[in-house]
Scaffold this motif. Structure first.
Motif, PDB file in Angstrom:
ATOM      1  N   ILE A  38     -13.523 -31.024  -5.894  1.00  0.00           N
ATOM      2  CA  ILE A  38     -12.239 -31.678  -5.597  1.00  0.00           C
ATOM      3  C   ILE A  38     -11.127 -31.296  -6.483  1.00  0.00           C
ATOM      4  CG2 ILE A  38     -11.249 -34.137  -6.017  1.00  0.00           C
ATOM      5  CD1 ILE A  38     -14.247 -35.005  -5.301  1.00  0.00           C
ATOM      6  N   VAL A  39     -11.357 -31.062  -7.879  1.00  0.00           N
ATOM      7  CA  VAL A  39     -10.542 -30.497  -8.853  1.00  0.00           C
ATOM      8  C   VAL A  39      -9.722 -29.227  -8.544  1.00  0.00           C
ATOM      9  CG1 VAL A  39     -10.046 -29.495 -11.182  1.00  0.00           C
ATOM     10  CG2 VAL A  39     -11.333 -31.741 -10.770  1.00  0.00           C
ATOM     11  N   SER A  40     -10.483 -28.217  -7.909  1.00  0.00           N
ATOM     12  CA  SER A  40      -9.965 -26.931  -7.463  1.00  0.00           C
ATOM     13  C   SER A  40      -8.954 -27.276  -6.406  1.00  0.00           C
ATOM     14  CB  SER A  40     -11.071 -26.025  -6.865  1.00  0.00           C
ATOM     15  OG  SER A  40     -12.229 -25.756  -8.039  1.00  0.00           O
ATOM     16  N   ILE A  41      -9.152 -27.974  -5.301  1.00  0.00           N
ATOM     17  CA  ILE A  41      -8.186 -28.629  -4.327  1.00  0.00           C
ATOM     18  C   ILE A  41      -6.975 -29.103  -4.887  1.00  0.00           C
ATOM     19  CG2 ILE A  41      -7.892 -30.152  -2.207  1.00  0.00           C
ATOM     20  CD1 ILE A  41     -10.764 -30.046  -1.610  1.00  0.00           C
ATOM     21  N   ILE A  42      -7.273 -30.057  -6.047  1.00  0.00           N
ATOM     22  CA  ILE A  42      -5.787 -30.562  -6.746  1.00  0.00           C
ATOM     23  C   ILE A  42      -5.163 -29.800  -7.244  1.00  0.00           C
ATOM     24  CG2 ILE A  42      -5.275 -32.134  -8.596  1.00  0.00           C
ATOM     25  CD1 ILE A  42      -7.837 -33.786  -7.853  1.00  0.00           C
ATOM     26  N   PHE A  43      -6.042 -28.505  -7.889  1.00  0.00           N
ATOM     27  CA  PHE A  43      -5.018 -27.520  -8.474  1.00  0.00           C
ATOM     28  C   PHE A  43      -4.294 -26.615  -7.663  1.00  0.00           C
ATOM     29  CE2 PHE A  43      -8.387 -26.706 -12.443  1.00  0.00           C
ATOM     30  CZ  PHE A  43      -7.670 -27.873 -12.954  1.00  0.00           C
ATOM     31  N   ILE A  44      -4.894 -26.533  -6.436  1.00  0.00           N
ATOM     32  CA  ILE A  44      -4.216 -25.696  -5.418  1.00  0.00           C
ATOM     33  C   ILE A  44      -3.204 -26.396  -4.882  1.00  0.00           C
ATOM     34  CG2 ILE A  44      -4.510 -24.620  -3.106  1.00  0.00           C
ATOM     35  CD1 ILE A  44      -7.541 -24.063  -3.875  1.00  0.00           C
ATOM     36  N   ALA A  45      -3.225 -27.679  -4.530  1.00  0.00           N
ATOM     37  CA  ALA A  45      -2.163 -28.628  -4.040  1.00  0.00           C
ATOM     38  C   ALA A  45      -1.178 -28.887  -5.079  1.00  0.00           C
ATOM     39  CB  ALA A  45      -2.598 -29.799  -3.580  1.00  0.00           C
ATOM     40  N   ALA A  46      -1.409 -28.859  -6.322  1.00  0.00           N
ATOM     41  CA  ALA A  46      -0.473 -29.158  -7.287  1.00  0.00           C
ATOM     42  C   ALA A  46       0.251 -27.785  -7.934  1.00  0.00           C
ATOM     43  CB  ALA A  46      -1.059 -29.894  -8.389  1.00  0.00           C
ATOM     44  N   LYS A  47      -0.431 -26.807  -7.593  1.00  0.00           N
ATOM     45  CA  LYS A  47       0.070 -25.210  -7.969  1.00  0.00           C
ATOM     46  C   LYS A  47      -0.297 -25.368  -9.744  1.00  0.00           C
ATOM     47  CE  LYS A  47       3.398 -24.573  -4.498  1.00  0.00           C
ATOM     48  NZ  LYS A  47       4.578 -24.153  -3.847  1.00  0.00           N
ATOM     49  N   ILE A  58      -8.054 -30.460 -17.656  1.00  0.00           N
ATOM     50  CA  ILE A  58      -8.479 -31.093 -16.416  1.00  0.00           C
ATOM     51  C   ILE A  58     -10.210 -30.506 -16.432  1.00  0.00           C
ATOM     52  CG2 ILE A  58      -8.552 -31.334 -13.845  1.00  0.00           C
ATOM     53  CD1 ILE A  58      -5.433 -31.604 -14.432  1.00  0.00           C
ATOM     54  N   SER A  59     -10.163 -29.125 -16.619  1.00  0.00           N
ATOM     55  CA  SER A  59     -11.543 -28.306 -16.361  1.00  0.00           C
ATOM     56  C   SER A  59     -12.523 -29.122 -17.303  1.00  0.00           C
ATOM     57  CB  SER A  59     -11.154 -27.038 -16.667  1.00  0.00           C
ATOM     58  OG  SER A  59     -10.467 -26.407 -15.637  1.00  0.00           O
ATOM     59  N   TYR A  60     -12.176 -29.361 -18.607  1.00  0.00           N
ATOM     60  CA  TYR A  60     -13.028 -29.992 -19.742  1.00  0.00           C
ATOM     61  C   TYR A  60     -13.573 -31.393 -19.181  1.00  0.00           C
ATOM     62  CZ  TYR A  60     -12.719 -26.107 -23.134  1.00  0.00           C
ATOM     63  OH  TYR A  60     -12.887 -24.824 -23.742  1.00  0.00           O
ATOM     64  N   LEU A  61     -12.802 -31.992 -18.396  1.00  0.00           N
ATOM     65  CA  LEU A  61     -13.017 -33.320 -17.903  1.00  0.00           C
ATOM     66  C   LEU A  61     -13.993 -33.350 -16.970  1.00  0.00           C
ATOM     67  CD1 LEU A  61      -9.547 -35.014 -18.274  1.00  0.00           C
ATOM     68  CD2 LEU A  61     -11.456 -35.438 -19.883  1.00  0.00           C
ATOM     69  N   PRO A 143      -5.711 -34.132 -29.299  1.00  0.00           N
ATOM     70  CA  PRO A 143      -6.264 -34.470 -27.981  1.00  0.00           C
ATOM     71  C   PRO A 143      -7.279 -33.235 -27.519  1.00  0.00           C
ATOM     72  CG  PRO A 143      -4.151 -33.644 -27.664  1.00  0.00           C
ATOM     73  CD  PRO A 143      -4.122 -34.096 -29.278  1.00  0.00           C
ATOM     74  N   ALA A 144      -7.071 -31.868 -28.065  1.00  0.00           N
ATOM     75  CA  ALA A 144      -8.120 -31.002 -27.936  1.00  0.00           C
ATOM     76  C   ALA A 144      -9.412 -31.331 -28.465  1.00  0.00           C
ATOM     77  CB  ALA A 144      -7.533 -29.731 -28.417  1.00  0.00           C
ATOM     78  N   LEU A 145      -9.435 -32.207 -29.566  1.00  0.00           N
ATOM     79  CA  LEU A 145     -10.620 -32.483 -30.364  1.00  0.00           C
ATOM     80  C   LEU A 145     -11.414 -33.454 -29.516  1.00  0.00           C
ATOM     81  CD1 LEU A 145      -9.750 -32.546 -34.056  1.00  0.00           C
ATOM     82  CD2 LEU A 145     -11.621 -31.213 -32.829  1.00  0.00           C
ATOM     83  N   ILE A 146     -10.457 -34.313 -28.711  1.00  0.00           N
ATOM     84  CA  ILE A 146     -11.043 -35.616 -28.041  1.00  0.00           C
ATOM     85  C   ILE A 146     -11.786 -35.023 -26.794  1.00  0.00           C
ATOM     86  CG2 ILE A 146     -10.710 -37.467 -26.578  1.00  0.00           C
ATOM     87  CD1 ILE A 146      -8.314 -38.160 -28.457  1.00  0.00           C
ATOM     88  N   VAL A 147     -11.335 -34.067 -26.009  1.00  0.00           N
ATOM     89  CA  VAL A 147     -11.646 -33.581 -24.773  1.00  0.00           C
ATOM     90  C   VAL A 147     -12.911 -32.371 -25.025  1.00  0.00           C
ATOM     91  CG1 VAL A 147     -10.767 -32.308 -22.810  1.00  0.00           C
ATOM     92  CG2 VAL A 147      -9.443 -33.963 -23.632  1.00  0.00           C
ATOM     93  N   ILE A 148     -12.777 -31.706 -26.080  1.00  0.00           N
ATOM     94  CA  ILE A 148     -13.531 -30.562 -26.093  1.00  0.00           C
ATOM     95  C   ILE A 148     -14.589 -30.929 -27.135  1.00  0.00           C
ATOM     96  CG2 ILE A 148     -13.659 -28.183 -26.980  1.00  0.00           C
ATOM     97  CD1 ILE A 148     -10.779 -27.595 -26.349  1.00  0.00           C
ATOM     98  N   ALA A 149     -14.473 -31.735 -27.935  1.00  0.00           N
ATOM     99  CA  ALA A 149     -15.486 -32.063 -29.028  1.00  0.00           C
ATOM    100  C   ALA A 149     -16.261 -33.665 -28.842  1.00  0.00           C
ATOM    101  CB  ALA A 149     -15.139 -32.185 -30.596  1.00  0.00           C
ATOM    102  N   VAL A 150     -15.457 -34.591 -28.791  1.00  0.00           N
ATOM    103  CA  VAL A 150     -15.912 -35.865 -28.735  1.00  0.00           C
ATOM    104  C   VAL A 150     -16.629 -36.288 -27.252  1.00  0.00           C
ATOM    105  CG1 VAL A 150     -15.082 -38.338 -28.607  1.00  0.00           C
ATOM    106  CG2 VAL A 150     -14.120 -36.944 -30.152  1.00  0.00           C
TER     107      VAL A 150
END
Length: 310
Positions: A38-47, A58-61, A143-150
């Motif tokens: 789903i995320v890949s499709i969003i990436f393609i659609a949103a370029k 988004i990939s980390y989420l 935000p990097a700590l939240i998404v990548i560590a927390v």
């Protein structure tokens, strides 16, 4: 005496078994690839271009979202209560042990990834191009700590040292569960050059969870592991090869002290008095039957990544 024995008896949910652990692993894999699609499709659609901050965040989420769906589905289908797979109370000493272990893992075994990379490169392996970290300048480190560590420390520990470990331990016993959880944790990340380190880290995290009977010490370890990488990256403490930028003497001293910490923490756990559970007949087989879908998909993904097809 009979009344006292009955009061101390804790009934174990029969659905809290290795089959439920295997189901959780397969479910996590299926949800992960479904969300990724789903995320890949969003990436393609949103370029959205690969390597950009939006792409990385988004990939980390993807993993936390997939694990949330997996845990909810597993608890519902296998009729397991969340509190049964998310124990939290433990003696404070296990946090001290966790600090020793993660210090040791981070700085005495950091060379394993480099050695693994060189080994796999003999077979034509090419690591993914581009960095794994977003822009960390200024306040962007938060935000990097939240998404990548927390988030990974909470969600991945809930799955591996929570659901899978507590389900599997009742069927496979403690020792087998430690190694199986380490294997599953490593394979789930799908990174050939980090496979060995993640397997060892996964086993150590599981060993601490088994002894402490709590998920929180391993959550702390997982958070520190990821947070140190982010903070060191923000402070530009890595050289171009990804190693800590320090003198050879300082590096040797750090390795010696961290190795002592790791060995000391492991000995402390080995000598711990918390009883280990024994393997039950069919426990190992039950796990691998229910986890076969996840293992097959992730195993194929690992092989494709090894040969640069991903």
């Amino acid at each position: 005496m009979e009344n006292s024995a009955n009061e101390n008896f804790i009934e174990v949910n029969p659905r809290l078994n290795s089959r439920s652990g295997g189901f959780a692993y397969s479910a996590a894999t299926v949800f992960y690839f479904a969300v990724s699609l789903i995320v890949s499709i969003i990436f393609i659609a949103a370029k959205v271009k690969s390597g950009t901050d939006a792409y990385l965040y988004i990939s980390y989420l993807v993993s936390p979202v997939a694990i949330s769906a997996c845990v909810a589905t597993t608890l519902k289908v296998r009729k397991v209560k969340f509190k049964e797979v998310f124990p939290v109370k433990c003696h404070p000493k296990y946090y001290a042990i966790g600090l020793l272990l993660i210090f040791g893992l981070l700085f005495s075994l950091s060379w394993i990834n480099a050695v693994s990379l060189k080994f796999f490169q003999l077979f034509g392996y090419k690591p993914r191009e581009g960095g794994y970290l977003p822009n960390l300048s200024g306040g962007l480190v938060v935000p990097a700590l939240i998404v990548i560590a927390v988030l990974p420390s909470l969600f991945e520990e809930t799955l591996f040292r929570g659901v899978i470990l507590n389900c599997c331990e009742n069927g496979m016993g403690s020792i087998r569960t430690i190694f199986v959880v380490g294997f599953c944790f490593s394979l789930f990340h799908g990174s050939p050059e980090q496979t060995v380190y993640q397997f060892l880290a996964g086993c150590v995290f599981a060993f601490l969870a088994v002894r402490s009977r709590s998920i929180l010490p391993s959550v702390m370890m997982h958070f520190i592991n990821n947070a140190v990488i982010v903070i060191f990256g923000a402070c530009n403490l890595y050289d171009e090869a990804g190693n800590l930028a320090m003198s050879q003497t300082a590096n040797i001293i750090l390795i010696v002290f961290s190795a002592c910490a790791l060995i000391g923490g492991l000995i402390w756990l080995i000598l711990d008095k918390t009883p280990l559970k024994k393997c039950q007949k069919g426990g190992v087989k039950g796990f691998f039957i229910f986890a076969s879908v996840g293992i097959a998909i992730l195993g194929l993904t690992w092989i494709l990544a090894l040969f640069g097809v991903s």
